[in-house]
Design a protein around this motif. Sequence first.
Motif, PDB file in Angstrom:
ATOM      1  N   GLN A   1       0.695  -1.473  -0.090  1.00 51.05           N
ATOM      2  CA  GLN A   1      -0.035   0.004   0.031  1.00 51.05           C
ATOM      3  C   GLN A   1       0.884   1.334  -0.041  1.00 51.05           C
ATOM      4  OE1 GLN A   1      -2.446   1.258   3.326  1.00 51.05           O
ATOM      5  NE2 GLN A   1      -4.212   0.911   2.093  1.00 51.05           N
ATOM      6  N   GLN A   2       0.536   2.205  -0.829  1.00 48.23           N
ATOM      7  CA  GLN A   2       1.261   3.437  -0.873  1.00 48.23           C
ATOM      8  C   GLN A   2       0.703   4.410  -0.154  1.00 48.23           C
ATOM      9  OE1 GLN A   2       3.647   4.244  -4.800  1.00 48.23           O
ATOM     10  NE2 GLN A   2       1.785   2.880  -5.619  1.00 48.23           N
ATOM     11  N   LYS A   3       1.184   5.424   0.475  1.00 46.84           N
ATOM     12  CA  LYS A   3       0.536   6.744   0.831  1.00 46.84           C
ATOM     13  C   LYS A   3       0.573   7.910   0.234  1.00 46.84           C
ATOM     14  CE  LYS A   3       1.889   4.288   5.535  1.00 46.84           C
ATOM     15  NZ  LYS A   3       2.829   4.694   6.851  1.00 46.84           N
ATOM     16  N   LEU A   4      -0.517   8.289  -0.095  1.00 47.29           N
ATOM     17  CA  LEU A   4      -0.576   9.569  -0.650  1.00 47.29           C
ATOM     18  C   LEU A   4      -1.202  10.614   0.171  1.00 47.29           C
ATOM     19  CD1 LEU A   4      -0.830  11.527  -3.107  1.00 47.29           C
ATOM     20  CD2 LEU A   4      -2.872  10.433  -3.636  1.00 47.29           C
ATOM     21  N   VAL A   5      -0.224  11.644   0.610  1.00 50.18           N
ATOM     22  CA  VAL A   5      -0.689  12.691   1.380  1.00 50.18           C
ATOM     23  C   VAL A   5      -1.116  14.144   0.779  1.00 50.18           C
ATOM     24  CG1 VAL A   5      -0.169  14.128   3.506  1.00 50.18           C
ATOM     25  CG2 VAL A   5       0.374  11.607   3.275  1.00 50.18           C
ATOM     26  N   LEU A   6      -2.034  14.793   1.134  1.00 43.38           N
ATOM     27  CA  LEU A   6      -2.497  15.890   0.485  1.00 43.38           C
ATOM     28  C   LEU A   6      -2.535  17.140   1.630  1.00 43.38           C
ATOM     29  CD1 LEU A   6      -5.556  14.996  -1.706  1.00 43.38           C
ATOM     30  CD2 LEU A   6      -3.255  14.854  -2.368  1.00 43.38           C
ATOM     31  N   ILE A   7      -1.695  18.012   1.065  1.00 48.44           N
ATOM     32  CA  ILE A   7      -1.527  19.203   2.279  1.00 48.44           C
ATOM     33  C   ILE A   7      -2.332  20.431   1.678  1.00 48.44           C
ATOM     34  CG2 ILE A   7      -0.319  20.791   3.705  1.00 48.44           C
ATOM     35  CD1 ILE A   7       2.054  18.811   3.510  1.00 48.44           C
ATOM     36  N   GLY A   8      -3.510  20.579   2.370  1.00 46.41           N
ATOM     37  CA  GLY A   8      -4.236  21.953   2.069  1.00 46.41           C
ATOM     38  C   GLY A   8      -5.476  21.459   1.182  1.00 46.41           C
ATOM     39  N   GLY A   9      -6.500  22.151   1.350  1.00 44.35           N
ATOM     40  CA  GLY A   9      -7.931  21.912   0.805  1.00 44.35           C
ATOM     41  C   GLY A   9      -8.326  22.819  -0.373  1.00 44.35           C
ATOM     42  N   GLY A  10      -7.418  23.335  -1.054  1.00 41.37           N
ATOM     43  CA  GLY A  10      -7.391  24.045  -2.007  1.00 41.37           C
ATOM     44  C   GLY A  10      -8.083  23.443  -3.228  1.00 41.37           C
ATOM     45  N   HIS A  11      -8.548  24.413  -4.224  1.00 45.12           N
ATOM     46  CA  HIS A  11      -9.325  23.879  -5.386  1.00 45.12           C
ATOM     47  C   HIS A  11      -8.763  22.648  -6.193  1.00 45.12           C
ATOM     48  CE1 HIS A  11     -10.999  27.486  -4.595  1.00 45.12           C
ATOM     49  NE2 HIS A  11     -10.681  28.258  -5.658  1.00 45.12           N
ATOM     50  N   GLU A  67     -13.008   7.052  -8.956  1.00 45.61           N
ATOM     51  CA  GLU A  67     -12.394   5.902  -9.631  1.00 45.61           C
ATOM     52  C   GLU A  67     -11.154   5.885  -8.613  1.00 45.61           C
ATOM     53  OE1 GLU A  67     -10.075   4.601 -13.601  1.00 45.61           O
ATOM     54  OE2 GLU A  67     -10.851   6.447 -13.575  1.00 45.61           O
ATOM     55  N   PRO A  68     -11.335   4.665  -7.272  1.00 47.85           N
ATOM     56  CA  PRO A  68     -10.504   4.559  -6.632  1.00 47.85           C
ATOM     57  C   PRO A  68      -9.036   3.903  -7.061  1.00 47.85           C
ATOM     58  CG  PRO A  68     -12.476   4.020  -5.736  1.00 47.85           C
ATOM     59  CD  PRO A  68     -12.627   3.977  -7.252  1.00 47.85           C
ATOM     60  N   LEU A  69      -8.175   3.995  -6.430  1.00 51.15           N
ATOM     61  CA  LEU A  69      -6.796   3.375  -6.737  1.00 51.15           C
ATOM     62  C   LEU A  69      -6.414   2.471  -5.848  1.00 51.15           C
ATOM     63  CD1 LEU A  69      -5.112   3.583  -9.146  1.00 51.15           C
ATOM     64  CD2 LEU A  69      -3.303   5.182  -7.920  1.00 51.15           C
ATOM     65  N   PRO A  70      -6.606   1.086  -5.937  1.00 51.47           N
ATOM     66  CA  PRO A  70      -6.140   0.279  -5.216  1.00 51.47           C
ATOM     67  C   PRO A  70      -4.832   0.114  -4.744  1.00 51.47           C
ATOM     68  CG  PRO A  70      -6.025  -0.709  -7.538  1.00 51.47           C
ATOM     69  CD  PRO A  70      -6.598   0.725  -7.572  1.00 51.47           C
ATOM     70  N   ASN A  71      -4.939  -0.293  -3.284  1.00 48.99           N
ATOM     71  CA  ASN A  71      -3.613  -0.228  -2.441  1.00 48.99           C
ATOM     72  C   ASN A  71      -3.186   1.101  -2.394  1.00 48.99           C
ATOM     73  OD1 ASN A  71      -3.505  -3.086  -2.328  1.00 48.99           O
ATOM     74  ND2 ASN A  71      -2.886  -3.334  -4.455  1.00 48.99           N
ATOM     75  N   VAL A  72      -3.987   2.038  -2.389  1.00 47.75           N
ATOM     76  CA  VAL A  72      -3.273   3.364  -2.023  1.00 47.75           C
ATOM     77  C   VAL A  72      -4.060   4.101  -0.945  1.00 47.75           C
ATOM     78  CG1 VAL A  72      -3.139   5.608  -2.959  1.00 47.75           C
ATOM     79  CG2 VAL A  72      -2.324   3.951  -4.417  1.00 47.75           C
ATOM     80  N   SER A  73      -3.569   4.356   0.173  1.00 47.32           N
ATOM     81  CA  SER A  73      -4.196   5.249   1.131  1.00 47.32           C
ATOM     82  C   SER A  73      -3.880   6.558   0.813  1.00 47.32           C
ATOM     83  CB  SER A  73      -3.678   4.768   2.590  1.00 47.32           C
ATOM     84  OG  SER A  73      -2.343   5.253   2.701  1.00 47.32           O
ATOM     85  N   ILE A  74      -5.198   7.573   1.199  1.00 50.19           N
ATOM     86  CA  ILE A  74      -5.311   8.948   0.887  1.00 50.19           C
ATOM     87  C   ILE A  74      -5.289   9.738   2.184  1.00 50.19           C
ATOM     88  CG2 ILE A  74      -5.855  10.991  -0.456  1.00 50.19           C
ATOM     89  CD1 ILE A  74      -7.070   8.823  -2.677  1.00 50.19           C
ATOM     90  N   THR A  75      -4.547  10.622   2.449  1.00 50.92           N
ATOM     91  CA  THR A  75      -4.658  11.518   3.569  1.00 50.92           C
ATOM     92  C   THR A  75      -4.810  13.016   3.271  1.00 50.92           C
ATOM     93  OG1 THR A  75      -3.602   9.761   5.104  1.00 50.92           O
ATOM     94  CG2 THR A  75      -3.832  11.907   6.171  1.00 50.92           C
ATOM     95  N   LEU A  76      -5.783  13.615   3.694  1.00 46.90           N
ATOM     96  CA  LEU A  76      -5.799  15.102   3.641  1.00 46.90           C
ATOM     97  C   LEU A  76      -5.660  15.770   4.952  1.00 46.90           C
ATOM     98  CD1 LEU A  76      -6.847  17.666   1.941  1.00 46.90           C
ATOM     99  CD2 LEU A  76      -8.821  17.326   2.684  1.00 46.90           C
ATOM    100  N   ILE A  77      -4.595  16.793   5.078  1.00 50.30           N
ATOM    101  CA  ILE A  77      -4.462  17.550   5.829  1.00 50.30           C
ATOM    102  C   ILE A  77      -4.740  18.888   5.703  1.00 50.30           C
ATOM    103  CG2 ILE A  77      -2.337  18.576   7.778  1.00 50.30           C
ATOM    104  CD1 ILE A  77      -0.855  16.176   6.702  1.00 50.30           C
ATOM    105  N   SER A  78      -5.749  19.345   6.570  1.00 46.82           N
ATOM    106  CA  SER A  78      -6.116  21.108   6.302  1.00 46.82           C
ATOM    107  C   SER A  78      -6.648  21.540   7.793  1.00 46.82           C
ATOM    108  CB  SER A  78      -7.506  20.809   5.617  1.00 46.82           C
ATOM    109  OG  SER A  78      -7.988  22.354   5.440  1.00 46.82           O
TER     110      SER A  78
END
Length: 380
Positions: free
Chosen positions: A5-15, A27-38
């Motif tokens: 599993q790969q970890k995708l992290v997004l910083i900021g809730g911009g457009h 369209e979810p990507l398998p074996n990827v966890s997503i985290t949003l920090i805002s």
Amino acid sequence: MMNNQQKLVLIGGGHSHAIALRLFGIEPLPNVSITLISEAPDTPYSGMLPGHVAGFYTHAECFINLRSLTEFAQAEFICDRAINLDLENKQVICANSQPVSFDLLSIDIGSTPATISVPGANEYAIAVKPIPKFLQEWHRVIESVTNQPEQPICLGIVGGGAGGVELSLTMQSHLQKISQNTVKIHLFHRDEELMPNHNRWVRRHMQQLLTRRGIHLHLAENVCEVQREFVKCESGLIVEFDYLFWVTQASAPDWPKISGLATNETNFILVNDNLQSVSHSQVFAAGDIATLINNPCPKAGVFAVRQGKPLYDNLRLKLEGKSLKPYQPQKKYLSLIGTGDGSAVASWGQFGWESPLLWYLKDWIDRRFMNQFNRLSSDF
């Protein structure tokens, strides 16, 4: 197929991130966890903020709900503020939470107020960014006028770019609806003409419009001091005010540069045509915080919106180990500036015009953009 599993992290809730999250949800990507920090659970849509100031839109109509968006994308939401990066160990350092590990990182945090060197301005002026704090102060102004509609009110606005001009018109429109007495607005601009990034017709038209609306223009006036109830300019001009708003050029926070990311002289993250950091291939950036080294764009919301899909595509391709696709910003873009009274001015290259029909067009475009987040569905 990826094994780990790969970890995708997004910083900021911009457009750009809002659009990317919606697409990951479709369209979810398998074996990827997503985290949003805002820092906040919702984010304002810049296109509708002037209309919100004018009283045309409610908070719910012009703010994207990041919690519901992350749920739709099956992502984790962390309500916190990123303050640094540990790029060697691939971690985001937050103000109040434990470090967040990532394999791939994207930054879309917008911009911050430029450092105000004018004495007294930081103490007595209200900066338009960060937007939530500005709106909190604006709502206090509205409440004050509503409670004392017979009391005259005077606003000062420093900055004669498109933001300052539109703010002057929308604030005046809203306050005149609830005030039974005089509403005075003074607009200060250091140059001899307003809105330097727009064509000659738009600059002249907006100056004439402001004058017709009774807004006091102070051109070629450089504010050099701010006190509790007045501003002073280098020319010696002194103007009293009840509230002062600061709408000058924004800048970037310093933590991306401190962390080791390549930035320009004003701390904006330098990215290539793939929206990828020129110094760290595992880091992407979009929106105001990013500066494309080959195609620098104005810090305008239209580019953050347009970068959403290309950012999503390249994040997905990077996670899949595939070649990235370059993003090419448009050379011209349509700017629709609300006048606060049911009309709008269009600026397109060297052309410009005003019409109530343009406000209907702007309203349709903005509501259409927001509908994609209000009706989250894989079938949308």
